[in-house]
Design an enzyme around this catalytic site. Structure first.
Site, PDB file in Angstrom:
ATOM      1  CB  SER A 151      -0.894   0.018   1.237  1.00  0.00           C
ATOM      2  OG  SER A 151      -0.097   0.306   2.370  1.00  0.00           O
ATOM      3  CE  LYS A 152       0.060   8.512  -0.989  1.00  0.00           C
ATOM      4  NZ  LYS A 152       0.443   8.941   0.367  1.00  0.00           N
ATOM      5  NE  ARG A 153      -2.039   3.393   6.186  1.00  0.00           N
ATOM      6  CZ  ARG A 153      -2.586   2.292   6.684  1.00  0.00           C
ATOM      7  NH1 ARG A 153      -1.995   1.620   7.647  1.00  0.00           N
ATOM      8  NH2 ARG A 153      -3.732   1.859   6.219  1.00  0.00           N
TER       9      ARG A 153
END
Ligand code: GLU
Length: 516
Positions: A265-267
């Site tokens: 994910s972007k995180r």
């Protein structure tokens, strides 16, 4: 066999995630391998999620990566338009056909009524409350209402959607090129999906199938997240009478977090400090405020290195070879060699690929990066030296920006000297050797690495000093550091006058340490 035609069909809802880049890459490799066509289709029918600038971001990313499109909104082609929002009439026509043939129906349920239905089903412990072959009998739709009432509601302008009438009991099968046979029981796995929304726009499912048919797509290569939709699409092909020309499906494995636990994910990128987008951009975040994010391009990845890295996230050539030019990838690629298991996003591997690609480039090619950093830093330089500097450094750098960051000493005298090396190696003995070396260099205009070395060796021999005892001090005087690229090459590039000045400066600046 028909000409191979594949498409990348992003929705312009924000930045293109690196997983999407992997999808477009596999489509591209497959198209080129088979002398087929690569199509970009923008799936922009969900106007609530539409983000201005997203399409431009996608095309810019692809052009940076060198992924050429044969047909696209910008380029056009025989099967356009290539933006779904410009093809509405077509979808309306096929929604109507589905209704006329009893495979779809009008539904008038309000949001509250749909919620109430879900609550009811939840209370009755139904695992996945859905509008489907069973529940539709209790809802407000053209299957439960008299024809007259349906007509009247539509004519009076009441909002409605069109839903697919999924058969209660039917096996739906598809032979996925990656996963093999996938089989589901219709009503258990597929709900009565909305095909046309109340704003008159189709949903993804209808538009996607109609367009793949109209654009003569032969292979649908897309992310695993679309696998659950595939049986629904198969049903649509069947109802629309296009079963015989249905594309073949290949659902690509997920990209996983670096530790393999869950989807990338972007995180994860934020957490570990690596990009998950091809190029930088600014798009509205979850709260609607603009969010700026970094890209692989800005982080210093070369497009061919990124492509090589992504190619291996889910595919392998079946050999030990890891470095593949794009042409070699095209040659080697096959869907049969795509794996089912999720691929870990190992950023260390991306760095390694980048190093390999930098290493393989000529000093001249690399000099353009260094030049722009030097210009930005306002540093004077001699153009002719830049390729040499890059050649001296290229074995050791990961990103193009490192040429300047790691190679400052080529352009500036050291301001500081590595403390540890000073303490350990800056001895009377070293100073004596440096003094003699400086004298030997002072009457030369230029020097090559070999002469630089033999000159130093002669002095060492004369004074009876072993090279290992003073080498780091020599480097320290000239570069300020205790390690780096070949010192003799550095001396050649710097030229004797500059080397002499640096040695003098070091001797003046640094007090000698006790012999060890
Ligand atoms: N519009 C879909 C997406 O955003 C396309 C999926 C597909 O390739 O069918 O990924």
């Amino acid at each position: 066999m028909n000409e191979v035609r594949v498409r990348f069909a992003p929705s312009p809802t924000g930045a293109l995630h690196i997983g999407g880049v992997r999808t477009v890459l596999y489509n591209y490799l497959f198209a080129r391998k088979n002398n087929g066509k690569m199509i970009l289709r923008i799936e922009d029918t969900d106007r609530t999620r539409f983000v201005e600038g997203a399409e431009k971001y996608i095309t810019e990313s692809l052009s940076w990566l060198g992924i050429e499109l044969d047909e696209s909104p910008e380029k056009g082609g025989a099967y356009g338009p290539y933006r779904q929002s410009e093809r509405s009439d077509l979808y309306a026509k096929y929604a109507q056909k589905l209704i006329d043939e009893g495979n779809a129906y009008y539904a008038f349920d309000t949001a509250e009524e749909l919620d109430a239905m879900r609550e009811r089903l939840k209370a009755a412990k139904v695992a996945t409350p859905q509008y489907n072959a069973i529940t539709r009998a209790q809802m407000k739709n053209s299957l439960t209402m008299p024809e007259e009432e349906v007509k009247q509601r539509i004519e009076s302008g009441e909002p409605y959607v069109i839903r697919l009438k999924v058969p209660l009991k039917e096996e739906v099968r598809l032979n996925d090129m990656v996963r093999g046979w996938v089989m589901v029981h219709s009503a258990a796995a597929i709900d009565d999906k909305v095909l046309m929304k109340s704003d008159g726009m189709p949903t993804y499912h209808l538009a996607n199938v109609v367009d793949d048919h109209y654009m003569k797509i032969t292979h649908v290569i897309r992310g695993e997240e679309w696998l659950p939709s595939a049986p629904l699409h198969v049903l649509l092909y069947k109802f629309l009478g296009w079963e015989d020309s249905m594309p073949q499906f290949a659902h690509l494995p997920l990209l996983l977090k670096p530790d393999g636990n869950g989807k990338l994910s972007k995180r994860d990128g934020d957490k570990h400090g690596f990009p998950v987008f091809p190029i930088e951009g600014t798009f509205p975040g979850k709260d609607g405020n603009p969010e700026k994010f970094n890209g692989f391009r800005e982080a210093g990845y070369l497009p061919d290195a990124l492509i090589n890295f992504l190619a291996f996230l889910g595919w392998n050539p079946g050999t030990e070879q890891e470095l593949f030019s794009i042409d070699e990838l095209i040659e080697a690629f096959s869907i049969e060699r795509i794996g089912k298991a999720g691929a870990k996003f190992d950023i260390e591997k991306a760095r390694w690929f980048n190093q390999q690609y930098i290493k393989s480039k000529s000093g001249e090619a690399l000099a353009t990066y260094l030049k722009s950093d030097l210009d930005a830093a306002g540093v004077d330089y001699n153009d002719e030296k830049l390729p040499k500097v890059c050649n001296a450094l290229k074995e050791r750098v990961t990103y193009p920006a490192d040429f300047w960051l790691d190679g400052k000493f080529f352009f500036q005298q050291p301001e500081n000297y590595d403390e540890k090396v000073v303490n350990k190696k800056w001895t009377e003995e070293a100073i004596m050797i440096l003094d003699a070396y400086k004298d030997a260099l002072s009457n030369m205009d230029s020097i090559d690495a070999e002469t630089a070395k033999s000159t130093l060796n002669n002095i060492l021999e004369e004074k009876g000093v072993k090279i290992g005892r003073v080498m780091q001090a020599v480097r320290l005087a000239i570069t300020g550091q205790g390690s780096g690229p070949d010192l003799m090459e550095i001396i050649e590039i710097l030229e004797p006058k500059e080397v002499v000045a640096r040695i003098e400066k070091a001797i003046k600046t640094l007090p000698a340490k006790q012999e060890q």
